[in-house]
Design a protein around this motif. Structure first.
Motif, mmCIF file in Angstrom:
data_model
loop_
_atom_site.group_PDB
_atom_site.id
_atom_site.type_symbol
_atom_site.label_atom_id
_atom_site.label_comp_id
_atom_site.label_asym_id
_atom_site.label_seq_id
_atom_site.Cartn_x
_atom_site.Cartn_y
_atom_site.Cartn_z
ATOM 1 N N ASP A 47 -6.484 -26.238 -28.472
ATOM 2 C CA ASP A 47 -5.763 -25.237 -27.681
ATOM 3 C C ASP A 47 -4.647 -25.840 -26.844
ATOM 4 N N ALA A 48 -4.727 -27.134 -26.551
ATOM 5 C CA ALA A 48 -3.690 -27.791 -25.753
ATOM 6 C C ALA A 48 -3.830 -29.300 -25.908
ATOM 7 N N LEU A 49 -2.732 -30.000 -25.634
ATOM 8 C CA LEU A 49 -2.721 -31.462 -25.646
ATOM 9 C C LEU A 49 -2.463 -31.988 -24.243
ATOM 10 N N ILE A 50 -3.138 -33.079 -23.905
ATOM 11 C CA ILE A 50 -2.824 -33.854 -22.711
ATOM 12 C C ILE A 50 -2.243 -35.157 -23.223
ATOM 13 N N LEU A 51 -0.982 -35.393 -22.959
ATOM 14 C CA LEU A 51 -0.240 -36.466 -23.619
ATOM 15 C C LEU A 51 0.284 -37.474 -22.604
ATOM 16 N N ASP A 52 -0.142 -38.729 -22.738
ATOM 17 C CA ASP A 52 0.339 -39.779 -21.851
ATOM 18 C C ASP A 52 1.755 -40.191 -22.256
ATOM 19 N N GLY A 53 2.550 -40.545 -21.267
ATOM 20 C CA GLY A 53 3.918 -40.948 -21.559
ATOM 21 C C GLY A 53 4.025 -42.330 -22.179
ATOM 22 N N MET A 54 3.096 -43.223 -21.865
ATOM 23 C CA MET A 54 3.135 -44.593 -22.362
ATOM 24 C C MET A 54 2.019 -44.793 -23.375
ATOM 25 N N LEU A 55 2.402 -44.997 -24.644
ATOM 26 C CA LEU A 55 1.432 -45.122 -25.726
ATOM 27 C C LEU A 55 1.856 -46.225 -26.686
ATOM 28 N N PRO A 56 0.910 -46.799 -27.436
ATOM 29 C CA PRO A 56 1.286 -47.701 -28.522
ATOM 30 C C PRO A 56 1.868 -46.896 -29.683
ATOM 31 N N PHE A 61 6.917 -39.352 -25.096
ATOM 32 C CA PHE A 61 8.111 -38.516 -25.157
ATOM 33 C C PHE A 61 8.575 -38.341 -26.608
ATOM 34 N N GLU A 62 8.558 -39.432 -27.366
ATOM 35 C CA GLU A 62 8.934 -39.354 -28.777
ATOM 36 C C GLU A 62 7.912 -38.531 -29.560
ATOM 37 N N PHE A 63 6.636 -38.688 -29.224
ATOM 38 C CA PHE A 63 5.598 -37.904 -29.898
ATOM 39 C C PHE A 63 5.799 -36.416 -29.633
ATOM 40 N N CYS A 64 6.109 -36.065 -28.385
ATOM 41 C CA CYS A 64 6.350 -34.663 -28.042
ATOM 42 C C CYS A 64 7.550 -34.123 -28.809
ATOM 43 N N ILE A 77 1.801 -25.726 -29.886
ATOM 44 C CA ILE A 77 0.650 -26.050 -29.052
ATOM 45 C C ILE A 77 1.107 -26.454 -27.649
ATOM 46 N N PRO A 78 0.488 -25.929 -26.596
ATOM 47 C CA PRO A 78 0.867 -26.321 -25.232
ATOM 48 C C PRO A 78 0.649 -27.809 -24.993
ATOM 49 N N VAL A 79 1.595 -28.434 -24.296
ATOM 50 C CA VAL A 79 1.533 -29.868 -24.017
ATOM 51 C C VAL A 79 1.673 -30.095 -22.518
ATOM 52 N N LEU A 80 0.708 -30.788 -21.941
ATOM 53 C CA LEU A 80 0.813 -31.253 -20.559
ATOM 54 C C LEU A 80 0.979 -32.762 -20.617
ATOM 55 N N MET A 81 2.091 -33.261 -20.094
ATOM 56 C CA MET A 81 2.371 -34.690 -20.150
ATOM 57 C C MET A 81 1.912 -35.394 -18.884
ATOM 58 N N LEU A 82 1.357 -36.592 -19.071
ATOM 59 C CA LEU A 82 0.999 -37.462 -17.965
ATOM 60 C C LEU A 82 2.053 -38.564 -17.874
ATOM 61 N N THR A 83 2.598 -38.766 -16.703
ATOM 62 C CA THR A 83 3.602 -39.809 -16.520
ATOM 63 C C THR A 83 3.070 -40.865 -15.565
ATOM 64 N N ALA A 84 3.457 -42.122 -15.809
ATOM 65 C CA ALA A 84 2.968 -43.221 -14.985
ATOM 66 C C ALA A 84 3.489 -43.121 -13.565
ATOM 67 N N ARG A 85 4.636 -42.466 -13.425
ATOM 68 C CA ARG A 85 5.241 -42.304 -12.101
ATOM 69 C C ARG A 85 5.656 -40.845 -11.937
ATOM 70 N N GLY A 86 5.979 -40.485 -10.717
ATOM 71 C CA GLY A 86 6.491 -39.144 -10.474
ATOM 72 C C GLY A 86 8.002 -39.105 -10.546
ATOM 73 N N ASP A 87 8.603 -40.054 -11.251
ATOM 74 C CA ASP A 87 10.054 -40.141 -11.286
ATOM 75 C C ASP A 87 10.679 -38.873 -11.849
ATOM 76 N N ALA A 99 7.768 -30.262 -23.383
ATOM 77 C CA ALA A 99 6.483 -30.223 -22.685
ATOM 78 C C ALA A 99 6.408 -28.964 -21.815
ATOM 79 N N ASP A 100 5.207 -28.408 -21.672
ATOM 80 C CA ASP A 100 5.027 -27.201 -20.871
ATOM 81 C C ASP A 100 4.794 -27.508 -19.395
ATOM 82 N N ASP A 101 4.310 -28.694 -19.114
ATOM 83 C CA ASP A 101 4.079 -29.094 -17.726
ATOM 84 C C ASP A 101 3.910 -30.603 -17.699
#
Length: 237
Positions: A47-56, A61-64, A77-87, A99-101
């Motif tokens: 139903d949704a993905l939680i996607l980290d920004g830094m991956l092997p 970002f490229e995956f999204c 599919i809804p995507v919520l991205m996790l970023t290492a920083r709040g930049d 990304a949706d959020d």
């Protein structure tokens, strides 16, 4: 129960997060590489993905970007991205790519659950919203553009317009009340289902993406220091 796929190379995150999100009727499964995520998406429904920004293999970002350019139903599919920083840069890039959020690390699991609930509620409730006045049930018809609200499809003279979930919701919000000016905060509040706590630049990014996909139609009008409105005239179905 909603099924979530976590794509994050931090193996220690999956266990505690799985237990916590189960309280909110989420079933979390996890992979550590984009290639494994592709295999899971091809075999199962999430139903949704939680996607980290830094991956092997490739970053999140490229995956999204590839996900949004791919075939349905992955594309929507809804995507919520996790970023290492709040930049700001990370936030802007993630939203531009579809990304949706987003949520910066480290994060509170309760906030993650709330954001997921908002994304899924918005996706679930949008098709049931009332059609615009003087329009046929299930359709919004304008010069050069038609929105099928039952099927969540958008068509112009060149064929179907492929939109992300958030782009579709933005278009539907504006098109239901042509000529009404929505401020950036209004749009954030309506789309997110909560008080706007991001940056209003996010709306500008969404509008820019949507405009590009609707070209050459000039469907969205900017009112300086005020916001945006839908500008296409209505037509008979």
């Amino acid at each position: 129960m909603h099924r979530l796929l976590l794509i994050d190379d931090d193996e220690a995150l999956a266990g505690p997060l799985t237990q916590y999100l189960a309280r909110f009727d989420f079933q979390l499964e996890a992979v550590t590489r984009p290639s494994a995520a592709v295999a899971r998406l091809g075999a199962e429904r999430f139903d949704a993905l939680i996607l980290d920004g830094m991956l092997p293999e490739m970053d999140g970002f490229e995956f999204c970007k590839r996900l949004r350019a791919g075939a349905a139903p992955w594309r929507d599919i809804p995507v919520l991205m996790l970023t290492a920083r709040g930049d700001l840069t990370d936030r802007v890039v993630g939203l531009e790519l579809g990304a949706d959020d987003y949520l910066p690390k480290p994060f509170e699991p309760r906030e993650l659950a709330a954001r997921l609930q908002t994304i899924l509620r918005r996706t679930r409730l949008a098709p049931a919203a009332a059609p615009a006045a003087a329009q046929p049930a299930g359709r919004l018809c304008f010069e050069g553009l038609e929105i099928d609200t039952a099927r969540r499809e958008v068509r112009c003279a060149n064929g179907f317009v492929e939109l992300t979930g958030t782009e579709y919701e933005l278009l539907l919000l504006l098109a239901r009340e042509p000529g009404r000016v929505f401020s950036r905060d209004d749009i954030l509040n309506r789309l997110r289902g909560q008080e706007a706590e991001l940056f209003t630049r996010a709306v500008d990014i969404l509008v820019s993406r949507l405009r590009r996909k609707l070209e050459p139609l000039e469907a969205l009008k900017t009112l300086r220091n005020a916001g945006y409105c839908f500008a296409l005239p209505a037509r008979s179905a």
